[in-house]
Design a protein around this motif. Structure first.
Motif, PDB file in Angstrom:
ATOM      1  N   ILE A  90     -16.507  24.092  -4.860  1.00  0.00           N
ATOM      2  CA  ILE A  90     -16.312  22.565  -4.244  1.00  0.00           C
ATOM      3  C   ILE A  90     -15.719  21.774  -5.287  1.00  0.00           C
ATOM      4  CG2 ILE A  90     -17.282  20.894  -3.105  1.00  0.00           C
ATOM      5  CD1 ILE A  90     -18.926  22.936  -1.342  1.00  0.00           C
ATOM      6  N   LEU A  91     -16.311  21.741  -6.675  1.00  0.00           N
ATOM      7  CA  LEU A  91     -15.786  20.803  -7.472  1.00  0.00           C
ATOM      8  C   LEU A  91     -14.389  20.519  -7.638  1.00  0.00           C
ATOM      9  CD1 LEU A  91     -18.709  20.700  -9.961  1.00  0.00           C
ATOM     10  CD2 LEU A  91     -18.352  18.992  -8.311  1.00  0.00           C
ATOM     11  N   PRO A  92     -13.779  21.783  -7.729  1.00  0.00           N
ATOM     12  CA  PRO A  92     -12.313  21.411  -8.125  1.00  0.00           C
ATOM     13  C   PRO A  92     -11.510  20.602  -6.805  1.00  0.00           C
ATOM     14  CG  PRO A  92     -12.771  23.693  -8.451  1.00  0.00           C
ATOM     15  CD  PRO A  92     -14.162  22.998  -7.843  1.00  0.00           C
ATOM     16  N   LYS A  93     -11.824  20.966  -5.463  1.00  0.00           N
ATOM     17  CA  LYS A  93     -11.513  20.303  -4.559  1.00  0.00           C
ATOM     18  C   LYS A  93     -11.674  18.650  -4.198  1.00  0.00           C
ATOM     19  CE  LYS A  93     -11.866  24.395  -1.854  1.00  0.00           C
ATOM     20  NZ  LYS A  93     -12.529  25.077  -0.875  1.00  0.00           N
ATOM     21  N   LEU A  94     -12.938  18.375  -5.086  1.00  0.00           N
ATOM     22  CA  LEU A  94     -13.288  16.954  -5.075  1.00  0.00           C
ATOM     23  C   LEU A  94     -13.017  16.012  -6.263  1.00  0.00           C
ATOM     24  CD1 LEU A  94     -16.954  17.410  -3.873  1.00  0.00           C
ATOM     25  CD2 LEU A  94     -15.154  16.766  -2.546  1.00  0.00           C
ATOM     26  N   SER A  95     -12.412  16.874  -7.316  1.00  0.00           N
ATOM     27  CA  SER A  95     -12.431  16.230  -8.694  1.00  0.00           C
ATOM     28  C   SER A  95     -11.565  14.771  -8.482  1.00  0.00           C
ATOM     29  CB  SER A  95     -11.847  17.092  -9.673  1.00  0.00           C
ATOM     30  OG  SER A  95     -10.649  17.473  -9.338  1.00  0.00           O
ATOM     31  N   ALA A  96     -10.529  14.759  -7.647  1.00  0.00           N
ATOM     32  CA  ALA A  96      -9.647  13.716  -7.521  1.00  0.00           C
ATOM     33  C   ALA A  96     -10.500  12.249  -6.879  1.00  0.00           C
ATOM     34  CB  ALA A  96      -8.492  13.879  -6.941  1.00  0.00           C
ATOM     35  N   GLU A  97     -11.513  12.691  -6.108  1.00  0.00           N
ATOM     36  CA  GLU A  97     -12.062  11.595  -5.273  1.00  0.00           C
ATOM     37  C   GLU A  97     -13.190  11.007  -5.981  1.00  0.00           C
ATOM     38  OE1 GLU A  97     -13.226  13.170  -1.396  1.00  0.00           O
ATOM     39  OE2 GLU A  97     -11.653  14.618  -1.647  1.00  0.00           O
ATOM     40  N   THR A 117     -21.577  27.592  -5.037  1.00  0.00           N
ATOM     41  CA  THR A 117     -21.019  26.588  -4.004  1.00  0.00           C
ATOM     42  C   THR A 117     -20.574  25.496  -5.085  1.00  0.00           C
ATOM     43  OG1 THR A 117     -22.800  27.028  -2.273  1.00  0.00           O
ATOM     44  CG2 THR A 117     -21.801  24.884  -2.331  1.00  0.00           C
ATOM     45  N   ALA A 118     -21.234  25.011  -5.943  1.00  0.00           N
ATOM     46  CA  ALA A 118     -20.752  23.765  -6.707  1.00  0.00           C
ATOM     47  C   ALA A 118     -19.347  24.386  -7.314  1.00  0.00           C
ATOM     48  CB  ALA A 118     -21.644  23.321  -7.986  1.00  0.00           C
TER      49      ALA A 118
END
Length: 144
Positions: free
Chosen positions: A72-79, A68-69
Motif C-alpha cells: 500500500i505505501l507506494p500507492k499512498l506516498s504522494a498523499e 500489507t504495508a
C-alpha cells in the motif's frame, strides 16, 4: 475482471492511512511471513490497550502486516504529509537494514517506539505520556 489478483482493499488502504496518522498505536507485524509471531503481536496489542486505558485515551490499536504495508505505501506516498512520510521512511529503513528481524515495530502517535522485540507496557505508557504532553503543547516538566 473478478479481482482475483487484487492485493489490497479499500479497507487496507484506509487502515494504513490511519496507522500513519496521529493518535494511534500501531503494531507493524511480520506474522504474514514468520509463523508463530501472532502471539507476540497479541501481547503487544494487550499491553497497548492497557496503557491506553491507564492514560484514559480512546485511540485505536492497529495491527498491520509488513506485506500489507509494502503493497500500500507506494500507492499512498504522494498523499502523505511530512510526518507521515517520515514514519514510513523510518520503517522502510529498519526493514532494509534488519529485514524481518526488525519486526514487530511499534509506533505511538507517529513516533517509532520499539522494533525487533516486544516492548513492555511501561514503554508504551511513557510514549503515550510524551505524546499527550506534545499534543497539549507542553514542554517536558511543564504542568498545566
Amino acid at each position: 475482471m473478478l479481482n482475483f489478483f487484487k492485493k489490497t482493499s479499500d479497507a487496507d488502504i484506509t487502515q494504513v492511512k490511519r496507522a500513519l496518522g496521529p493518535e494511534a498505536i500501531v503494531v507493524l507485524s511480520a506474522s504474514c511471513c514468520m509463523p508463530g509471531t501472532t502471539q507476540v503481536d497479541e501481547q503487544i496489542e494487550a499491553a497497548a490497550r492497557n496503557a491506553l486505558t491507564q492514560a484514559k485515551l480512546d485511540w485505536p490499536v492497529l495491527t498491520i502486516t509488513v506485506t500489507t504495508a509494502q503493497s500500500i505505501l507506494p500507492k499512498l506516498s504522494a498523499e502523505l504529509n511530512a510526518k507521515e512520510s517520515a514514519v514510513a521512511q523510518q520503517v522502510t529503513e529498519l526493514f532494509m537494514a534488519h529485514g524481518l528481524s526488525a519486526f514487530p515495530i511499534v509506533i505511538v502517535d507517529q513516533t517509532l517506539v520499539s522494533y525487533g522485540g516486544e516492548p513492555d507496557q511501561a514503554m508504551i505508557h511513557n510514549a503515550l505520556a510524551a505524546a499527550s504532553e506534545t499534543n497539549l503543547g507542553l514542554t517536558s516538566g511543564e504542568v498545566r
